[in-house]
Every structure is written in structure tokens, then in C-alpha cells.
Design a protein around this motif. Structure first.
Motif, PDB file in Angstrom:
ATOM      1  N   GLY A   1       0.806  -1.226   0.000  1.00 11.08           N
ATOM      2  CA  GLY A   1       0.000   0.000   0.000  1.00 11.08           C
ATOM      3  C   GLY A   1       0.834   1.270   0.000  1.00 11.08           C
ATOM      4  O   GLY A   1       0.543   2.230  -0.725  1.00 11.08           O
ATOM      5  N   ARG A   2       1.876   1.311   0.845  1.00 13.17           N
ATOM      6  CA  ARG A   2       2.700   2.528   0.937  1.00 13.17           C
ATOM      7  C   ARG A   2       3.420   2.822  -0.389  1.00 13.17           C
ATOM      8  O   ARG A   2       3.489   3.971  -0.828  1.00 13.17           O
ATOM      9  CB  ARG A   2       3.706   2.391   2.058  1.00 13.17           C
ATOM     10  N   GLU A   3       3.991   1.749  -0.995  1.00 14.41           N
ATOM     11  CA  GLU A   3       4.684   1.957  -2.275  1.00 14.41           C
ATOM     12  C   GLU A   3       3.714   2.467  -3.339  1.00 14.41           C
ATOM     13  O   GLU A   3       4.021   3.365  -4.128  1.00 14.41           O
ATOM     14  CB  GLU A   3       5.328   0.659  -2.755  1.00 14.41           C
ATOM     15  N   LEU A   4       2.495   1.886  -3.352  1.00 13.82           N
ATOM     16  CA  LEU A   4       1.501   2.307  -4.336  1.00 13.82           C
ATOM     17  C   LEU A   4       1.032   3.743  -4.097  1.00 13.82           C
ATOM     18  O   LEU A   4       0.822   4.510  -5.049  1.00 13.82           O
ATOM     19  CB  LEU A   4       0.298   1.353  -4.288  1.00 13.82           C
ATOM     20  N   LEU A   5       0.889   4.134  -2.831  1.00  8.50           N
ATOM     21  CA  LEU A   5       0.510   5.529  -2.536  1.00  8.50           C
ATOM     22  C   LEU A   5       1.601   6.496  -2.981  1.00  8.50           C
ATOM     23  O   LEU A   5       1.314   7.587  -3.499  1.00  8.50           O
ATOM     24  CB  LEU A   5       0.244   5.676  -1.033  1.00  8.50           C
ATOM     25  N   TRP A   6       2.839   6.112  -2.757  1.00  6.30           N
ATOM     26  CA  TRP A   6       3.950   6.960  -3.195  1.00  6.30           C
ATOM     27  C   TRP A   6       3.947   7.111  -4.724  1.00  6.30           C
ATOM     28  O   TRP A   6       4.125   8.200  -5.247  1.00  6.30           O
ATOM     29  CB  TRP A   6       5.278   6.388  -2.702  1.00  6.30           C
ATOM     30  N   MET A   7       3.717   5.966  -5.411  1.00 10.50           N
ATOM     31  CA  MET A   7       3.657   6.033  -6.879  1.00 10.50           C
ATOM     32  C   MET A   7       2.517   6.941  -7.335  1.00 10.50           C
ATOM     33  O   MET A   7       2.663   7.737  -8.266  1.00 10.50           O
ATOM     34  CB  MET A   7       3.458   4.628  -7.450  1.00 10.50           C
ATOM     35  N   GLY A   8       1.360   6.826  -6.663  1.00 10.65           N
ATOM     36  CA  GLY A   8       0.227   7.683  -7.004  1.00 10.65           C
ATOM     37  C   GLY A   8       0.517   9.148  -6.728  1.00 10.65           C
ATOM     38  O   GLY A   8       0.133  10.029  -7.511  1.00 10.65           O
ATOM     39  N   PHE A   9       1.203   9.428  -5.615  1.00 10.26           N
ATOM     40  CA  PHE A   9       1.563  10.810  -5.278  1.00 10.26           C
ATOM     41  C   PHE A   9       2.499  11.397  -6.337  1.00 10.26           C
ATOM     42  O   PHE A   9       2.334  12.553  -6.767  1.00 10.26           O
ATOM     43  CB  PHE A   9       2.231  10.835  -3.898  1.00 10.26           C
ATOM     44  N   VAL A  10       3.479  10.603  -6.766  1.00 15.08           N
ATOM     45  CA  VAL A  10       4.415  11.072  -7.808  1.00 15.08           C
ATOM     46  C   VAL A  10       3.669  11.364  -9.103  1.00 15.08           C
ATOM     47  O   VAL A  10       3.882  12.398  -9.750  1.00 15.08           O
ATOM     48  CB  VAL A  10       5.532  10.030  -8.043  1.00 15.08           C
ATOM     49  N   ALA A  11       2.771  10.441  -9.510  1.00 17.28           N
ATOM     50  CA  ALA A  11       2.067  10.587 -10.792  1.00 17.28           C
ATOM     51  C   ALA A  11       1.004  11.675 -10.766  1.00 17.28           C
ATOM     52  O   ALA A  11       0.820  12.416 -11.747  1.00 17.28           O
ATOM     53  CB  ALA A  11       1.440   9.252 -11.189  1.00 17.28           C
ATOM     54  N   LEU A  12       0.291  11.797  -9.623  1.00 15.30           N
ATOM     55  CA  LEU A  12      -0.854  12.705  -9.562  1.00 15.30           C
ATOM     56  C   LEU A  12      -0.526  14.086  -9.006  1.00 15.30           C
ATOM     57  O   LEU A  12      -1.255  15.047  -9.270  1.00 15.30           O
ATOM     58  CB  LEU A  12      -1.972  12.084  -8.712  1.00 15.30           C
ATOM     59  N   VAL A  13       0.555  14.197  -8.241  1.00 14.72           N
ATOM     60  CA  VAL A  13       0.880  15.477  -7.607  1.00 14.72           C
ATOM     61  C   VAL A  13       2.209  16.028  -8.115  1.00 14.72           C
ATOM     62  O   VAL A  13       2.266  17.122  -8.701  1.00 14.72           O
ATOM     63  CB  VAL A  13       0.908  15.346  -6.063  1.00 14.72           C
ATOM     64  N   LEU A  14       3.298  15.300  -7.892  1.00 13.57           N
ATOM     65  CA  LEU A  14       4.617  15.826  -8.247  1.00 13.57           C
ATOM     66  C   LEU A  14       4.758  16.072  -9.752  1.00 13.57           C
ATOM     67  O   LEU A  14       5.267  17.116 -10.175  1.00 13.57           O
ATOM     68  CB  LEU A  14       5.711  14.869  -7.765  1.00 13.57           C
ATOM     69  N   ARG A  15       4.320  15.111 -10.550  1.00 11.55           N
ATOM     70  CA  ARG A  15       4.468  15.261 -11.998  1.00 11.55           C
ATOM     71  C   ARG A  15       3.708  16.485 -12.521  1.00 11.55           C
ATOM     72  O   ARG A  15       4.287  17.324 -13.236  1.00 11.55           O
ATOM     73  CB  ARG A  15       3.999  13.986 -12.706  1.00 11.55           C
ATOM     74  N   PRO A  16       2.390  16.666 -12.207  1.00 10.10           N
ATOM     75  CA  PRO A  16       1.703  17.884 -12.677  1.00 10.10           C
ATOM     76  C   PRO A  16       2.326  19.172 -12.141  1.00 10.10           C
ATOM     77  O   PRO A  16       2.386  20.180 -12.855  1.00 10.10           O
ATOM     78  CB  PRO A  16       0.277  17.702 -12.154  1.00 10.10           C
ATOM     79  N   VAL A  17       2.804  19.142 -10.875  1.00  7.60           N
ATOM     80  CA  VAL A  17       3.391  20.355 -10.291  1.00  7.60           C
ATOM     81  C   VAL A  17       4.656  20.748 -11.035  1.00  7.60           C
ATOM     82  O   VAL A  17       4.838  21.904 -11.430  1.00  7.60           O
ATOM     83  CB  VAL A  17       3.676  20.152  -8.786  1.00  7.60           C
ATOM     84  N   PHE A  18       5.572  19.779 -11.248  1.00 11.91           N
ATOM     85  CA  PHE A  18       6.834  20.095 -11.915  1.00 11.91           C
ATOM     86  C   PHE A  18       6.622  20.470 -13.375  1.00 11.91           C
ATOM     87  O   PHE A  18       7.248  21.407 -13.881  1.00 11.91           O
ATOM     88  CB  PHE A  18       7.798  18.905 -11.805  1.00 11.91           C
ATOM     89  N   ILE A  19       5.742  19.737 -14.069  1.00 12.26           N
ATOM     90  CA  ILE A  19       5.472  20.075 -15.468  1.00 12.26           C
ATOM     91  C   ILE A  19       4.776  21.430 -15.572  1.00 12.26           C
ATOM     92  O   ILE A  19       5.098  22.246 -16.451  1.00 12.26           O
ATOM     93  CB  ILE A  19       4.623  18.967 -16.133  1.00 12.26           C
TER      94      ILE A  19
END
Length: 614
Positions: free
Chosen positions: A81-99
């Protein structure tokens, strides 16, 4: 609000240091990019973050495959669960923010503002070039180079920032990830990388050279097209439309051939890279499957390798076009530099002070000027125009009359001697202040493609409406200005006059020019064939206005029609760049020299000296 903040990071109209831009490509880039280095530094860091996030997504794919294979379905989320949440955070939050931050920096801060800052600073530098600079080139080509250089420099700089991290992060991370699964998986990628760099090393310098040639040909084509449009009346009067078509077609054929030379290289490079990419995909995928069959790598490694090499395949094509675009833009910048990075032939000297004219004495001392040619245009000329004196410059064509005025206005620098106004050497004062003290009405009056009002206010931008109206009345321009209307329905003073004033007759242009100088009210006045475009009736009508204009001023008038300057205080006769006679009209007629011969030729002997002055 956030858009405006990003758009305020770069001031498009910041005044530059008034020096010649560097002549080498690298220093030319740094000259402009150093002005906005904080924005570019942040863009590099954000680009690194974007590339890192993009690569991590492919790592996530391999990890998910391996996690799914190694855990029962019912326990999958509990265990990972933790790894999947981290992956979701990267894809849904960090990626849109940086782009989003990357796009804001590029699209809001860099693209519009940096492009126009470069154009603005280049324009400011070029507009202060000497008259000879503009006479030696097409106006259209100069304008095209100013426009394309700003866009090309910005585009190539942005492309470098975008590409550098994608190349480093994707390739470096892929090698690390492949080697982590099995060291042999990295072998095809390393071989491909060397072949890819070698291909770019071979093609890119050649593309850059051919891009420069293509850009130069494009500027030449633009210059010829604009030259024809600017002189459309001449084209039509001489019925040379087909000749002009061939003239432009020659330049267009040259530009097409140069462009084809560049695109041939691009096509060959594309084919080479595509072939290399095919070997990378097949080699890496086949090797990953074989290693899996030997139990040396997991299924996740196959998914990771296959997905990442396909991404690298797409990226390599993008990088190829980006790098090709970078050097194509560098070629355009090099072409622009041939116009922009040129020293100014006429410059204000260090410590130059503004000129203030009190009396208006003009003194020419042993003046030499030849336009850089062998032989004399003006050679050793000496002349003193006393304060308030009105002199007429007379002489055959080529005697140096207009040249003398040009060097007095410091449109060119003298090759020898001095010109002094009220005792001050004009080479030691600022050009702007010098020309602000001299009013000029030329033979070939060209107006700006703006309103009549704008053209008149060039004489004095702060003039009141009453001053404007009075100048128009004195120049007898009030007879036609109220009747003017342009193609967009603007009337009178608001009507636009067309390029170089083509919508007006020669006499109308001349009267606007006279009104403009009346507004300027400079203490020194130059009339270079000031009434040449006027018919006899109109000339007589504004003669009184010219006499009002000349009151209290030092006047230098040039005229081939000698009757227009016969009333001057003194006539100065020039021939082959020297003063050969001086005196009043009557004195020169009595003397029987060059002036008397010119007068005899114009009047046919039917107008006596005294009659001309009545």
C-alpha cells in the motif's frame, strides 16, 4: 494573478549596456542569457525534476509487475500500500506540479519576454547605426534578421534546457536500472549510445553550416521581396513586373536549393537514427527474454526494459529533432549576427556633451570627406557661415553640396578637418543634441506611415494644438489636410499617409515637411531643394512662410533652381568639393565665373541680374 507573476520575471524592455553584441556565437548567446540567468537556472533544476519523475514512472511499471507476481492478490494492497501511494503521489501530484512549473517558466516568462528583449536590444543597437549602414543593405533583410535572431536564440536555449536533462536522466537511469537487473542488459544500450552520439557528431555540424546558408538565403529573399514592395510605383511605371518576378525567383531558387541541402542531411540522419533504434529495441528485448528464460532476470525486468527502450526510441527521435532544431536556430542566429554584431561607424565619443546653440555660427575648417573612396568629394574645404547669415550653396551636380550638409549633420564622420558650431567641434558633442539644433527640409521628403499629426509632431512632440495649427497655416498645408481621408476612414490630421507618404502628392509631402520644421524651430536651418516639389503657384504662396521660418536663423540653402536662392545674403559656389566663388548674386554675375555660367544656362540670357531680384 499567478500568470502575471511569472510574466513579470523577465522585463522585455530592459535597457541594455550600449555596446556592440559579441561576434562569436557562444559569447553572443551568453550576452543575452546572462541577463536572465536566475530564470534559466530555475528552469534547469525544474527540467531535472521533470526528467527524473518521467523515468521513475517506468521504474514503477517494473516494480508493480514484480510485486503482483510475488504476492497473493488478496494481500497485494496490504503488503504494498505505501509503495503504491507513493507512486500515485508522484504521478498525480509531483508530476503535474513540476510540469506546470516548467510550462509557466517557459511559456509565461521565457518565450514572450526573452524573445522580445533580444529583439528590443538588437533594435536599439541597430537603429543607432550610421546612415551608410542602412544604405548598404536591404531594409527588409535587416528587419528579418532582427526578428528571427530573437526567436531563434530563445528557441535554441529553451531546447537545450529541455533536452539536456532528458538525455542525461533517461540514458543514465536506464543504464543503472538495466545493470541492476543484470549487467548484460546494459550492453545494447551502451553500444547504441556510442553509435547515437557518433551519428549526431557526424551530422549536426554539417546541418548547422547548411542551416546558416539557408537562413542567409532566406534573409536575401526577404530583402528582395520587401525592396520590390517598397518601390512598387517604380515597378509599375517601368512595366517590369515579370523582370521583378525573375529577380525574386532567383533568390527563391537559391533559398530552395540551400534548404534542400539542409533537409537532405536531416533525412539521412533520421534514417540512420531509426535504424539504430531498431537494433536497440530488438537487441534489448531479445536479451531480456533470453536472460529471463535462464532465470537471471524477473518478468518485471522484461517490462521495465521493453518499456524504457521504447521510450528511449521515441526520445532519441525527439532528441534528434531537438538537436537538429538547436543547430538550425544557431544557424539563424549566426545569420542575424552578420547584421547585428557590427561596429557603429558614427558614435558619440566618451564624455560627449549636449550641444547648445546660442549664436548659430557654423565653421568648416579644412574639411575632407570622400565616402571612403579614392578621389575627392570634399577636399580641403573652408567656409564660415556667420550667426544669422543666410547662404545659398550653388554648384553643378556632384560638387559636394549635399555631402557638406550630411557631414554637418554628422551622418558621416569626417576623414579630416573640423566642423564647429559656436566654436564647439561637432565630433565632441552628442549626435542627438547636434541634430536637434538643426532643422532640415530635404529634396526627397519621405514621411512615416503614420497619421499626419504624428508626422508633424516629429518636429516637436510636446507642441500644443495651437502651435500645430499655426505651423500648418504658415506652411499653407491647411489647404489640403482637412480633405484627407485614408482607407480606414480616418480624416484630416488622423489620416495615415502611407509608406514614405505615398498617398500624398510631392507638394503636399513637402508642405508637411516644412510645417514639421516650423514646429521644430531650430536655430540652424538647412533647405535642400526645399521647394523642388512645388509648382510655381504653390512655391510663391509659401515663399513668405519660408522667409518667416528663416527669420533669426542661420540658413544654408541648396538649390539647383538659382532663382530660389538669389535673394540670400551670400552665395557660395562649389565645384569638385571646394569653394570656388562667394558673393551676392549681383557680384557673382558681374564676376563672370562659374555662377554666371550656371545662371546664363538656366535663364537663357533672358533674365537680367537685377530682374531676378525684383
Amino acid at each position: 494573478m499567478i500568470f502575471r507573476w511569472f510574466e513579470s520575471l523577465i522585463d522585455a524592455f530592459k535597457d541594455p549596456v550600449d555596446t556592440m553584441p559579441p561576434k562569436s556565437v557562444g559569447r553572443f548567446y551568453m550576452f543575452y542569457l546572462a541577463q536572465v540567468w536566475p530564470v534559466f537556472a530555475v528552469a534547469v533544476v525544474v527540467g531535472f525534476a521533470v526528467a527524473l519523475v518521467e523515468v521513475s514512472l517506468f521504474g514503477f511499471i517494473g516494480s508493480i509487475v514484480d510485486m503482483a507476481k510475488g504476492a497473493p492478490a488478496k494481500d497485494f494492497f496490504a503488503l504494498h500500500g505505501r509503495e503504491l501511494l507513493w507512486m500515485g503521489f508522484v504521478a498525480l501530484v509531483l508530476r503535474p506540479v513540476f510540469i506546470g512549473l516548467h510550462d509557466m517558466l517557459m511559456n509565461q516568462a521565457v518565450v514572450p519576454s526573452l524573445t522580445n528583449r533580444i529583439r528590443w536590444q538588437n533594435h536599439r543597437y541597430v537603429i543607432r547605426q550610421s546612415l551608410g549602414f542602412f544604405q548598404n543593405d536591404y531594409a527588409g533583410r535587416i528587419a528579418n534578421r532582427i526578428m528571427q535572431t530573437g526567436a531563434s536564440l530563445r528557441e535554441s536555449a529553451v531546447q537545450i534546457v529541455d533536452a539536456i536533462w532528458y538525455v542525461a536522466i533517461y540514458t543514465g537511469s536506464a543504464i543503472v536500472m538495466f545493470a541492476k537487473a543484470d549487467v548484460w542488459l546494459a550492453a545494447p544500450l551502451v553500444v547504441w549510445l556510442f553509435a547515437y552520439v557518433g551519428t549526431l557528431y557526424f551530422f549536426i555540424p554539417r546541418t548547422r553550416q547548411r542551416s546558416w546558408l539557408a537562413s542567409e538565403a532566406r534573409s536575401k529573399l526577404m530583402g528582395r521581396i520587401v525592396d520590390g514592395y517598397s518601390n512598387i510605383l517604380t515597378l509599375k511605371l517601368f512595366a517590369h513586373t515579370q523582370r521583378e518576378e525573375r529577380y525574386v525567383a532567383d533568390a527563391m531558387a537559391e533559398q530552395t536549393e540551400k534548404l534542400r541541402g539542409m533537409t537532405r542531411l536531416t533525412t539521412a540522419m533520421d534514417a540512420t537514427i531509426t535504424t539504430l533504434n531498431g537494433f536497440l529495441i530488438v537487441g534489448t528485448s531479445a536479451l531480456a527474454v533470453w536472460l529471463w528464460s535462464q532465470g537471471k532476470v524477473t518478468v518485471g525486468a522484461i517490462a521495465l526494459c521493453t518499456g524504457l527502450v521504447i521510450r528511449i526510441n521515441n526520445m532519441s527521435g525527439w532528441i534528434m529533432w531537438v538537436v537538429n532544431g538547436i543547430f538550425e536556430n544557431v544557424g539563424s542566429v549566426q545569420d542575424g549576427m552578420t547584421t547585428i554584431s557590427q561596429p557603429r561607424a558614427v558614435q558619440d565619443r566618451e564624455g560627449a556633451m549636449p550641444l547648445e546653440v546660442v549664436a548659430g555660427e557654423v565653421r568648416f575648417e579644412d574639411v575632407h570627406f570622400h565616402y571612403g573612396k579614392q578621389g575627392g568629394v570634399i577636399s580641403g574645404l573652408n567656409l564660415v557661415v556667420r550667426p544669422g547669415e543666410k547662404i545659398g550653396l550653388v554648384g553643378p551636380s556632384g560638387a559636394g553640396k549635399s555631402t557638406l550638409v550630411n557631414v554637418m549633420l554628422r551622418l558621416y564622420d569626417l576623414e579630416g578637418g573640423h566642423i564647429r558650431i559656436d566654436g564647439k567641434d561637432i565630433a565632441q558633442v552628442t549626435q542627438e543634441s547636434l541634430r536637434s539644433q538643426i532643422g532640415v527640409v530635404t529634396q526627397d521628403t519621405s514621411l512615416l506611415h503614420r497619421s499626419v499629426r504624428d508626422n508633424l509632431l516629429y518636429g516637436r512632440p510636446d507642441a500644443s494644438e495651437s502651435q500645430l495649427t499655426e505651423a500648418i497655416r504658415k506652411a499653407r498645408a491647411d489647404e489640403f489636410i482637412p480633405t484627407l481621408i485614408d482607407g480606414e476612414g480616418r480624416l484630416a490630421l488622423d489620416a495615415h499617409v502611407g509608406e514614405r507618404g505615398v498617398k500624398l502628392s510631392g507638394g503636399q509631402r513637402q508642405r508637411i515637411a516644412i510645417a514639421r520644421v516650423l514646429l521644430k524651430d531650430a536655430p540652424i536651418l538647412v533647405l535642400d531643394e526645399a521647394t523642388s516639389a512645388l509648382d510655381s503657384e504653390v512655391e510663391a504662396a509659401i515663399q513668405e512662410s519660408l522667409e518667416v521660418l528663416m527669420e533669426g536663423k542661420t540658413v544654408i540653402a541648396i538649390a539647383h533652381r538659382l532663382s530660389t536662392i538669389a535673394r540670400m545674403d551670400r552665395l557660395v559656389v562649389m565645384d569638385k568639393g571646394r569653394v570656388v566663388e562667394t558673393g551676392t548674386h549681383a557680384e557673382l554675375i558681374t564676376h563672370g565665373g562659374l555662377y554666371a555660367r550656371l545662371w546664363q544656362r538656366q535663364t537663357g540670357g533672358f533674365v537680367a541680374a537685377d530682374d531676378a531680384l525684383v
